[in-house]
Motif scaffolding. Structure first.
Motif, mmCIF file in Angstrom:
data_model
loop_
_atom_site.group_PDB
_atom_site.id
_atom_site.type_symbol
_atom_site.label_atom_id
_atom_site.label_comp_id
_atom_site.label_asym_id
_atom_site.label_seq_id
_atom_site.Cartn_x
_atom_site.Cartn_y
_atom_site.Cartn_z
ATOM 1 N N THR A 167 -23.753 9.778 -5.560
ATOM 2 C CA THR A 167 -24.106 9.376 -6.207
ATOM 3 C C THR A 167 -23.666 7.723 -5.184
ATOM 4 O OG1 THR A 167 -20.994 9.453 -6.131
ATOM 5 C CG2 THR A 167 -22.476 11.154 -7.696
ATOM 6 N N GLY A 168 -23.442 7.838 -4.191
ATOM 7 C CA GLY A 168 -23.505 6.528 -3.560
ATOM 8 C C GLY A 168 -21.982 6.534 -3.688
ATOM 9 N N ASN A 169 -20.401 7.973 -3.284
ATOM 10 C CA ASN A 169 -19.420 6.993 -3.840
ATOM 11 C C ASN A 169 -18.585 6.632 -4.974
ATOM 12 O OD1 ASN A 169 -17.326 8.303 -2.683
ATOM 13 N ND2 ASN A 169 -16.823 6.444 -1.563
ATOM 14 N N TYR A 170 -19.432 7.002 -6.259
ATOM 15 C CA TYR A 170 -19.053 6.513 -7.473
ATOM 16 C C TYR A 170 -17.459 6.266 -7.322
ATOM 17 C CZ TYR A 170 -18.878 5.311 -11.896
ATOM 18 O OH TYR A 170 -18.869 4.439 -13.398
ATOM 19 N N GLY A 171 -16.986 5.551 -7.892
ATOM 20 C CA GLY A 171 -15.300 5.736 -8.223
ATOM 21 C C GLY A 171 -15.414 4.715 -9.217
ATOM 22 N N GLY A 172 -15.501 5.617 -10.631
ATOM 23 C CA GLY A 172 -15.025 4.583 -11.425
ATOM 24 C C GLY A 172 -15.152 6.370 -12.569
ATOM 25 N N ALA A 199 -13.565 22.404 -16.062
ATOM 26 C CA ALA A 199 -14.214 21.903 -14.470
ATOM 27 C C ALA A 199 -15.629 21.540 -14.733
ATOM 28 C CB ALA A 199 -13.328 22.189 -13.885
ATOM 29 N N LEU A 200 -15.873 20.737 -14.252
ATOM 30 C CA LEU A 200 -17.441 20.447 -13.949
ATOM 31 C C LEU A 200 -17.866 21.163 -12.764
ATOM 32 C CD1 LEU A 200 -20.193 19.465 -14.632
ATOM 33 C CD2 LEU A 200 -19.517 16.792 -14.072
ATOM 34 N N ASP A 201 -18.451 21.542 -12.093
ATOM 35 C CA ASP A 201 -18.945 21.618 -10.647
ATOM 36 C C ASP A 201 -20.097 21.033 -10.068
ATOM 37 O OD1 ASP A 201 -19.259 23.003 -8.050
ATOM 38 O OD2 ASP A 201 -18.992 25.297 -8.842
ATOM 39 N N ILE A 202 -19.898 20.063 -9.639
ATOM 40 C CA ILE A 202 -21.222 19.234 -9.408
ATOM 41 C C ILE A 202 -21.524 19.039 -7.654
ATOM 42 C CG2 ILE A 202 -19.924 17.261 -9.997
ATOM 43 C CD1 ILE A 202 -23.295 17.612 -10.550
ATOM 44 N N GLU A 203 -22.239 20.239 -7.240
ATOM 45 C CA GLU A 203 -22.120 20.164 -5.820
ATOM 46 C C GLU A 203 -23.809 20.388 -5.121
ATOM 47 O OE1 GLU A 203 -21.260 23.707 -3.970
ATOM 48 O OE2 GLU A 203 -19.867 24.523 -6.120
ATOM 49 N N TRP A 204 -24.383 20.984 -4.169
ATOM 50 C CA TRP A 204 -24.907 21.386 -3.637
ATOM 51 C C TRP A 204 -25.905 21.972 -4.528
ATOM 52 C CZ3 TRP A 204 -21.134 20.946 -0.601
ATOM 53 C CH2 TRP A 204 -20.614 19.556 0.865
ATOM 54 N N ASN A 205 -27.408 21.696 -4.942
ATOM 55 C CA ASN A 205 -28.095 22.225 -5.343
ATOM 56 C C ASN A 205 -28.579 23.806 -5.431
ATOM 57 O OD1 ASN A 205 -30.461 24.036 -7.046
ATOM 58 N ND2 ASN A 205 -31.333 21.641 -7.033
ATOM 59 N N PRO A 206 -28.498 25.078 -5.097
ATOM 60 C CA PRO A 206 -28.362 26.081 -4.401
ATOM 61 C C PRO A 206 -29.786 26.362 -4.547
ATOM 62 C CG PRO A 206 -27.632 26.404 -6.241
ATOM 63 C CD PRO A 206 -27.220 25.342 -6.376
ATOM 64 N N TYR A 207 -30.887 25.818 -5.413
ATOM 65 C CA TYR A 207 -32.468 25.770 -5.768
ATOM 66 C C TYR A 207 -33.142 24.994 -5.839
ATOM 67 C CZ TYR A 207 -28.779 28.814 -9.400
ATOM 68 O OH TYR A 207 -28.375 29.452 -9.243
ATOM 69 N N GLY A 208 -32.966 24.155 -4.614
ATOM 70 C CA GLY A 208 -33.696 23.099 -4.260
ATOM 71 C C GLY A 208 -33.119 22.134 -3.804
ATOM 72 N N SER A 229 -18.811 15.330 1.428
ATOM 73 C CA SER A 229 -19.884 14.337 1.533
ATOM 74 C C SER A 229 -21.109 14.457 0.502
ATOM 75 C CB SER A 229 -20.446 15.343 2.860
ATOM 76 O OG SER A 229 -20.600 16.310 2.110
ATOM 77 N N TRP A 230 -20.741 15.640 -0.589
ATOM 78 C CA TRP A 230 -22.294 15.910 -1.554
ATOM 79 C C TRP A 230 -21.982 14.151 -2.672
ATOM 80 C CZ3 TRP A 230 -22.422 15.413 -7.044
ATOM 81 C CH2 TRP A 230 -24.105 15.413 -7.731
ATOM 82 N N TRP A 231 -20.900 14.052 -2.542
ATOM 83 C CA TRP A 231 -20.452 12.974 -3.935
ATOM 84 C C TRP A 231 -20.601 11.856 -3.150
ATOM 85 C CZ3 TRP A 231 -18.582 13.135 -9.047
ATOM 86 C CH2 TRP A 231 -18.885 12.188 -9.198
ATOM 87 N N THR A 232 -20.682 11.266 -2.194
ATOM 88 C CA THR A 232 -21.569 10.411 -0.931
ATOM 89 C C THR A 232 -23.339 9.709 -1.579
ATOM 90 O OG1 THR A 232 -19.241 10.244 0.250
ATOM 91 C CG2 THR A 232 -20.634 9.048 0.696
ATOM 92 N N GLU A 233 -23.093 11.755 -1.082
ATOM 93 C CA GLU A 233 -24.578 11.226 -0.735
ATOM 94 C C GLU A 233 -25.507 11.216 -2.250
ATOM 95 O OE1 GLU A 233 -28.248 14.297 0.273
ATOM 96 O OE2 GLU A 233 -26.666 14.791 0.734
ATOM 97 N N THR A 275 -10.945 13.157 3.924
ATOM 98 C CA THR A 275 -11.348 11.298 3.280
ATOM 99 C C THR A 275 -11.862 12.026 2.094
ATOM 100 O OG1 THR A 275 -12.103 10.194 4.713
ATOM 101 C CG2 THR A 275 -13.082 9.539 2.710
ATOM 102 N N LEU A 276 -10.951 11.547 1.082
ATOM 103 C CA LEU A 276 -11.668 11.606 -0.368
ATOM 104 C C LEU A 276 -12.590 10.901 -0.815
ATOM 105 C CD1 LEU A 276 -7.774 12.209 -2.102
ATOM 106 C CD2 LEU A 276 -9.351 13.693 -1.550
#
Length: 273
Positions: A211-216, A159-168, A205-209, A234-235
């Motif tokens: 990636t622009g809510n990319y669906g690909g 799994a790729l954990d891609i979310e808010w940056n805790p360092y910046g 909310s992170w994905w939308t901010e 909402t997904l």
């Protein structure tokens, strides 16, 4: 000889002082206050950003389709009481293996093998830091340090954990298109190395901010959604359903508890590819 007015001299001295202070700030150690608010590299874990943006605890509403309980762990949990979790009904688990290309979980063996040994279906995850190295480089590091896959019926794809940056900065200083490219680089490399499409863990909310809510990615990569509430809400674009849902960071035995969207045989199906 030019004449320098007092005001001009003061402005030049002020500008010089600002420049010197900026240079010093790059070399001076963090103050105790700064150190207290900036986590150490490697300390990130699934849901760390969700806590700051989406609450702490959710209680899934009743009446859902059959769900299978799971957990996710990192060095934050230390040695895990896997038998206790098994006896409570937990049947699958993900363990943090790596972060960036500079960190491996010192508890990985106890956590990854321990869940397997009590009978759980297990997987590994990578905490992404897109501002440090490329997606391909991090995917290779992940696979080389525990994030691979084997068709033994009890190992889930990485799994790729891609979310808010805790360092910046939340989006790691990347534009939306650059973030999508980084994620694609990681996913393509992971599949080339393992033959499996990686799971994507994120929050809407992170994905939308970022990636622009990319669906690909929705057609190939299972979605692990993070939302601490009674429903998933909402997904992200493209996904009509979630595969896994992290619904709380304050569950029993270990904090992060999850639901798999289906009965145990569906967890086994994902493990088998």
């Amino acid at each position: 000889m030019p004449v320098h007015r007092p005001g001009t001299i003061r402005r030049r001295l002020t500008a010089l002082s600002v420049t010197l202070l900026a240079a010093l700030s790059l070399t001076l150690p963090l103050t105790s206050a700064q150190a207290a608010t900036t986590p150490a590299r490697g300390s990130a874990h699934m849901g760390m950003g969700v806590l700051a943006h989406d609450g702490r605890s959710g209680t899934p509403s009743t009446g859902d389709a059959t769900q299978t309980e799971g957990v996710d762990v990192s060095s934050y949990q230390g040695n895990v009481a896997w038998s206790t979790l098994w006896n409570s009904g937990v049947r699958w688990a993900y363990t943090k293996a790596t972060e960036g290309t500079y960190y491996t979980n010192p508890y990985f063996t106890q956590q990854y093998n321990g869940s397997y040994d009590v009978g759980m279906i297990r997987g590994a995850y990578h905490f992404a830091t897109p501002d440090t190295t490329s997606g391909a480089t991090q995917a290779n590091y992940f696979v080389d340090h525990g994030g691979g896959w084997s068709k033994d019926g009890k190992t889930l794809p990485g799994a790729l954990d891609i979310e808010w940056n805790p360092y910046g900065a939340s989006c790691y200083g990347k534009s939306q298109s650059a973030m999508v490219s980084w994620i694609a680089d990681f996913l393509n490399t992971y599949k080339a190395r393992t033959g499996r499409d990686a799971v994507i863990y994120t929050a809407t909310s992170w994905w939308t901010e970022c990636t622009g809510n990319y669906g690909g990615f929705a057609s190939a990569n299972p979605l692990w959604i993070a939302r601490y509430a009674s429903t998933v809400g909402t997904l992200p674009a493209g996904w009509g359903f979630y595969t896994m849902w992290q619904y709380t960071s304050s569950g029993p035995t270990v904090g992060d508890h999850d639901k798999f969207n289906g009965a145990l045989d569906r967890v086994q199906a994902l493990a088998n590819g």
